[in-house]
Design an enzyme around this catalytic site. Sequence first.
Site: not given
Length: 316
Positions: A126, A49, A124, A245, A18, A144, A178, A94
């Site tokens: 954010d 994206t 959907r 990170q 991606e 979504a 998720y 996306h």
Amino acid sequence: MKVIDHINKATSTLFSFEILPPLKGKKIDSIYESIDYLIEFAPHFINVTYHREEYLYKKRDGGYLEKVAIRKRPGTVGICTAIINKYKVDAIPHLICGGFTKEETENALIDLQYLGIDNVLALRGDPIKTEATFVPKENGHAYAVDLVNQIENMNKGIYLNEETQSAHSDFCIGVAGYPEKHFEAPNFSTDLKFLKAKIDAGADYIVTQLFYDNDKFFKFREACKNAGINVPIIPGLKPISSKKQLTALPKIFNIDIPEQLSDALLKAKDDKEAAAIGVEWGINQAKELIKNSVPCLHFYTMGKSEAVRNIVKAVY
Ligand code: FAD
């Protein structure tokens, strides 16, 4: 070609990645550089994206602040088309609910159809930074699943204006899953019910949020199976590339970093050492996922193609 056909034809685990569109005003070359790093491993598809508008306040004469909407990374569909033309690889845009009315969504889908794009990842999106919760555009979709319904309707020739006699589209639809639960969901089981609703509405496959603990993915896969979700589930992986990170990823993606990995990263003397730990962890994750028959490994590159390349090189 559809993702689902790639998966059904495959005799081993596929590889996909991606990318993000470049910042507005930057050339597409940075995208090509990322892809050139990985193209020798013959990815079966590349996701691009979508980034909706953000709101900034700009100072104007007289001290007034003007609210301005800007999209920092436009160009998702253009980049997909450029990738298809240049590399002859399927590119998947996306598509999000946020910022779109249903009609704008329909028009976007019609463009994709004309461009010969066979796949869409339906999301959907954010909440925008200035909103505490996700707010759909007036006459837009709230979840979504509603977007999946609209795409599936188009696949049956049902457009918003029912009086129009319309040719049906034939999109393969991916949705997000998720393993560690979506951050807004009240619990894992409820989140799973909403995931199943996306599949029942017509989604063909799932791509997961990134994760670092394979056991969580395996439990999620098992829970999906028990819930009657029988579509391919593609794990999403992102190599950790810096010490920062360690706290940024859990905050942004609502995921846990396993203790063994966080201990190792905390001991790393600099980002170079942290990135090497990230690659090693990614290789082990990828090997175990392949051994456990995942259909595809999906890498979030986030501008770090080199780390992804090192992992892919070690496992393919
Ligand atoms: P949904 O499936 O709509 O779920 C959102 C929340 O609502 C969940 O908590 C769910 O449990 C709940 N829910 C679902 N249906 C209902 C219902 N009927 N009633 C009540 N609650 C419900 N974002 C971008 O902006 N651009 C991207 O390009 C992008 N790419 C992504 C790619 C992947 C693989 C993933 C995993 C995420 C991506 N995201 C992207 C982020 C995504 O938009 C966010 O995670 C978003 O908050 C949720 O999107 P979703 O499609 O999972 O939403």
